[in-house]
Design a protein around this motif. Structure first.
Motif, PDB file in Angstrom:
ATOM      1  N   ARG A 104     -12.457  20.269  -0.298  1.00 20.54           N
ATOM      2  CA  ARG A 104     -11.883  19.590  -1.469  1.00 20.54           C
ATOM      3  C   ARG A 104     -10.565  20.147  -2.075  1.00 20.54           C
ATOM      4  NH1 ARG A 104     -16.297  18.872  -5.755  1.00 20.54           N
ATOM      5  NH2 ARG A 104     -17.112  20.874  -4.804  1.00 20.54           N
ATOM      6  N   VAL A 105     -10.386  21.818  -1.760  1.00 22.83           N
ATOM      7  CA  VAL A 105      -9.611  22.260  -2.277  1.00 22.83           C
ATOM      8  C   VAL A 105      -8.178  21.730  -1.783  1.00 22.83           C
ATOM      9  CG1 VAL A 105      -9.337  24.167  -0.373  1.00 22.83           C
ATOM     10  CG2 VAL A 105      -8.497  24.638  -2.716  1.00 22.83           C
ATOM     11  N   GLY A 106      -8.118  21.232  -0.589  1.00 21.77           N
ATOM     12  CA  GLY A 106      -6.946  20.543  -0.480  1.00 21.77           C
ATOM     13  C   GLY A 106      -6.029  21.251   0.580  1.00 21.77           C
ATOM     14  N   PRO A 107      -4.869  20.642   1.138  1.00 20.90           N
ATOM     15  CA  PRO A 107      -4.109  21.569   2.201  1.00 20.90           C
ATOM     16  C   PRO A 107      -2.946  22.288   1.466  1.00 20.90           C
ATOM     17  CG  PRO A 107      -3.214  19.190   1.918  1.00 20.90           C
ATOM     18  CD  PRO A 107      -4.267  19.295   1.129  1.00 20.90           C
ATOM     19  N   ASN A 108      -2.695  22.133  -0.072  1.00 23.89           N
ATOM     20  CA  ASN A 108      -1.587  22.935  -0.596  1.00 23.89           C
ATOM     21  C   ASN A 108      -2.257  23.679  -2.039  1.00 23.89           C
ATOM     22  OD1 ASN A 108       0.514  21.646   0.962  1.00 23.89           O
ATOM     23  ND2 ASN A 108       0.045  19.701  -0.101  1.00 23.89           N
ATOM     24  N   VAL A 109      -1.944  25.007  -2.143  1.00 23.49           N
ATOM     25  CA  VAL A 109      -2.604  25.669  -3.060  1.00 23.49           C
ATOM     26  C   VAL A 109      -1.638  26.535  -3.657  1.00 23.49           C
ATOM     27  CG1 VAL A 109      -4.287  27.788  -3.546  1.00 23.49           C
ATOM     28  CG2 VAL A 109      -5.207  25.678  -2.315  1.00 23.49           C
ATOM     29  N   VAL A 110      -1.815  26.738  -5.107  1.00 24.28           N
ATOM     30  CA  VAL A 110      -0.974  27.317  -5.677  1.00 24.28           C
ATOM     31  C   VAL A 110      -1.716  28.585  -6.552  1.00 24.28           C
ATOM     32  CG1 VAL A 110       0.844  27.878  -7.932  1.00 24.28           C
ATOM     33  CG2 VAL A 110       1.041  25.965  -6.127  1.00 24.28           C
TER      34      VAL A 110
ATOM     35  N   LYS B  92       0.941  -1.422   0.077  1.00 18.35           N
ATOM     36  CA  LYS B  92       0.087   0.136  -0.041  1.00 18.35           C
ATOM     37  C   LYS B  92       0.852   1.195  -0.065  1.00 18.35           C
ATOM     38  CE  LYS B  92      -3.795   2.195   2.448  1.00 18.35           C
ATOM     39  NZ  LYS B  92      -4.527   2.286   3.644  1.00 18.35           N
ATOM     40  N   GLU B  93       0.911   2.042  -1.383  1.00 17.47           N
ATOM     41  CA  GLU B  93       2.147   3.093  -1.055  1.00 17.47           C
ATOM     42  C   GLU B  93       1.194   4.270  -0.612  1.00 17.47           C
ATOM     43  OE1 GLU B  93       2.487   3.810  -5.270  1.00 17.47           O
ATOM     44  OE2 GLU B  93       3.529   1.847  -5.552  1.00 17.47           O
ATOM     45  N   PRO B  94       2.054   5.139   0.303  1.00 20.31           N
ATOM     46  CA  PRO B  94       1.512   6.389   0.760  1.00 20.31           C
ATOM     47  C   PRO B  94       0.832   7.068  -0.490  1.00 20.31           C
ATOM     48  CG  PRO B  94       3.739   6.073   1.465  1.00 20.31           C
ATOM     49  CD  PRO B  94       3.408   5.099   0.037  1.00 20.31           C
ATOM     50  N   ALA B  95      -0.361   7.910   0.083  1.00 22.63           N
ATOM     51  CA  ALA B  95      -0.922   8.884  -0.778  1.00 22.63           C
ATOM     52  C   ALA B  95      -0.035   9.988  -1.351  1.00 22.63           C
ATOM     53  CB  ALA B  95      -2.088   9.383   0.158  1.00 22.63           C
ATOM     54  N   LEU B  96      -0.113  10.377  -2.417  1.00 25.98           N
ATOM     55  CA  LEU B  96       0.422  11.454  -3.144  1.00 25.98           C
ATOM     56  C   LEU B  96      -0.028  12.964  -2.185  1.00 25.98           C
ATOM     57  CD1 LEU B  96       1.303  10.508  -6.596  1.00 25.98           C
ATOM     58  CD2 LEU B  96       2.835  10.349  -4.412  1.00 25.98           C
ATOM     59  N   GLN B  97       0.620  13.999  -2.325  1.00 25.45           N
ATOM     60  CA  GLN B  97       0.333  15.014  -1.797  1.00 25.45           C
ATOM     61  C   GLN B  97      -0.757  15.799  -2.807  1.00 25.45           C
ATOM     62  OE1 GLN B  97       2.422  17.663   0.652  1.00 25.45           O
ATOM     63  NE2 GLN B  97       4.256  16.595   0.449  1.00 25.45           N
ATOM     64  N   HIS B  98      -1.792  16.464  -2.171  1.00 33.79           N
ATOM     65  CA  HIS B  98      -2.669  17.214  -3.099  1.00 33.79           C
ATOM     66  C   HIS B  98      -2.425  18.693  -3.487  1.00 33.79           C
ATOM     67  CE1 HIS B  98      -6.547  19.168  -4.054  1.00 33.79           C
ATOM     68  NE2 HIS B  98      -7.143  17.987  -4.190  1.00 33.79           N
ATOM     69  N   VAL B  99      -2.364  19.242  -4.641  1.00 30.33           N
ATOM     70  CA  VAL B  99      -2.141  20.475  -4.740  1.00 30.33           C
ATOM     71  C   VAL B  99      -3.132  20.946  -5.903  1.00 30.33           C
ATOM     72  CG1 VAL B  99      -0.449  21.999  -6.048  1.00 30.33           C
ATOM     73  CG2 VAL B  99       0.502  20.155  -4.515  1.00 30.33           C
ATOM     74  N   THR B 100      -3.932  22.081  -5.538  1.00 29.77           N
ATOM     75  CA  THR B 100      -4.770  22.720  -6.307  1.00 29.77           C
ATOM     76  C   THR B 100      -4.049  23.866  -6.823  1.00 29.77           C
ATOM     77  OG1 THR B 100      -6.747  21.940  -5.087  1.00 29.77           O
ATOM     78  CG2 THR B 100      -7.124  23.866  -6.308  1.00 29.77           C
ATOM     79  N   ILE B 101      -4.040  24.086  -8.244  1.00 26.39           N
ATOM     80  CA  ILE B 101      -3.432  25.237  -8.738  1.00 26.39           C
ATOM     81  C   ILE B 101      -4.696  26.118  -9.642  1.00 26.39           C
ATOM     82  CG2 ILE B 101      -2.055  25.910 -10.668  1.00 26.39           C
ATOM     83  CD1 ILE B 101      -0.545  23.231 -10.337  1.00 26.39           C
ATOM     84  N   PHE B 102      -4.713  27.451  -9.139  1.00 20.65           N
ATOM     85  CA  PHE B 102      -5.608  28.482  -9.877  1.00 20.65           C
ATOM     86  C   PHE B 102      -4.789  29.378 -10.708  1.00 20.65           C
ATOM     87  CE2 PHE B 102      -7.479  27.421  -5.771  1.00 20.65           C
ATOM     88  CZ  PHE B 102      -8.683  27.286  -5.943  1.00 20.65           C
ATOM     89  N   SER B 103      -5.051  29.513 -11.882  1.00 23.02           N
ATOM     90  CA  SER B 103      -4.738  30.471 -12.858  1.00 23.02           C
ATOM     91  C   SER B 103      -5.814  30.881 -13.765  1.00 23.02           C
ATOM     92  CB  SER B 103      -3.681  29.681 -13.368  1.00 23.02           C
ATOM     93  OG  SER B 103      -2.681  30.480 -14.265  1.00 23.02           O
ATOM     94  N   ASP B 104      -5.234  32.066 -14.407  1.00 22.28           N
ATOM     95  CA  ASP B 104      -5.965  32.601 -15.599  1.00 22.28           C
ATOM     96  C   ASP B 104      -5.226  32.132 -16.796  1.00 22.28           C
ATOM     97  OD1 ASP B 104      -3.656  34.152 -15.673  1.00 22.28           O
ATOM     98  OD2 ASP B 104      -4.208  35.754 -14.649  1.00 22.28           O
ATOM     99  N   SER B 105      -5.425  32.695 -18.044  1.00 23.73           N
ATOM    100  CA  SER B 105      -4.720  32.043 -19.187  1.00 23.73           C
ATOM    101  C   SER B 105      -3.231  32.149 -19.211  1.00 23.73           C
ATOM    102  CB  SER B 105      -5.073  33.007 -20.444  1.00 23.73           C
ATOM    103  OG  SER B 105      -4.826  34.338 -20.228  1.00 23.73           O
ATOM    104  N   SER B 106      -2.825  32.727 -18.293  1.00 25.58           N
ATOM    105  CA  SER B 106      -1.233  32.942 -18.212  1.00 25.58           C
ATOM    106  C   SER B 106      -0.467  31.509 -17.747  1.00 25.58           C
ATOM    107  CB  SER B 106      -0.665  33.900 -17.006  1.00 25.58           C
ATOM    108  OG  SER B 106      -1.185  33.775 -15.814  1.00 25.58           O
TER     109      SER B 106
END
Length: 212
Positions: A93-99, A25-39
């Motif tokens: 659901r946004v998770g612990p890590n946000v960009v 059983k592999e450890p879960a990967l980190q959750h990252v949510t990325i917010f961006s416009d067209s850039s």
């Protein structure tokens, strides 16, 4: 004696099976949510760039051309939701890590006012690491927005971390289209590598910690 040996054998077998199950059983990967416009939308259309950022992470991409921080996007018809509206919709659901890589479509004063509102909304929904990228300072508007980002970081350290994409990319005009903002294929790969390397340096890439 025979029964005891058989019982011990069963216990050893069960222990071995349990250990194998845990090892498999592999450890879960980190959750990252990325917010961006067209850039930063290149992460949506360039599969190679997306793969770089996704390595060691579970990604949620919220890429909205013409997107803004707290106001609906700049399209007259069917404007995209703001970062703030999306955060409220996602909830935990946004998770612990946000960009966040948004600001090219925002008025600097409105952006400055909205920053603490968005940061508080993220905090209330359990976000532990908020990563903000600076804008390419091709106009005074973007310079002012970058100043607002750095000023807010002073209040939110260490929860908020600024990545200086403006400085990092300043000597690489080939990474961008004529407007100096939207990325070419080469720029998308450079952006993805820079972002992933930064996440790794901050400990936000790879399996989640099982300690603590």
């Amino acid at each position: 004696m025979g029964r005891l040996s058989a019982l011990l054998g069963v216990l050893v077998l069960c222990g071995g099976l349990a250990a194998a199950a845990l090892a498999g059983k592999e450890p879960a990967l980190q959750h990252v949510t990325i917010f961006s416009d067209s850039s930063g939308a290149a992460l949506g259309w360039d599969s190679s760039a997306k793969q770089i950022v996704a390595h060691g992470n579970r990604l949620l991409l919220e890429l909205h051309p013409c997107g803004r921080l707290t106001q609906p996007g700049c399209f007259t018809k069917n404007p995209p939701p703001s970062v703030l509206a999306t955060v409220r919709l996602l909830g935990r659901r946004v998770g612990p890590n946000v960009v966040v890589f948004v600001g090219y479509n925002d008025d600097p004063a409105t952006y400055r006012h909205g920053l603490p509102i968005v940061l508080k909304a993220l905090w209330k929904r359990g976000v532990q690491h908020m990563i903000w990228l600076t804008l390419r300072a091709t106009t005074k508007q973007y310079v002012d927005t970058n100043h607002a980002i750095y000023a807010e970081e002073q209040k939110w350290r260490p929860t908020m971390t600024v990545l200086d994409w403006n400085h990092y990319s300043s000597t690489h005009p080939s990474w961008f289209a004529e407007d100096g903002i939207h990325m070419t294929g080469t720029g998308a790969m450079a952006f993805a590598s820079y972002l992933h390397r930064s996440l790794k340096r901050l400990g936000l890439t790879g399996p989640t910690s099982t300690t603590g």
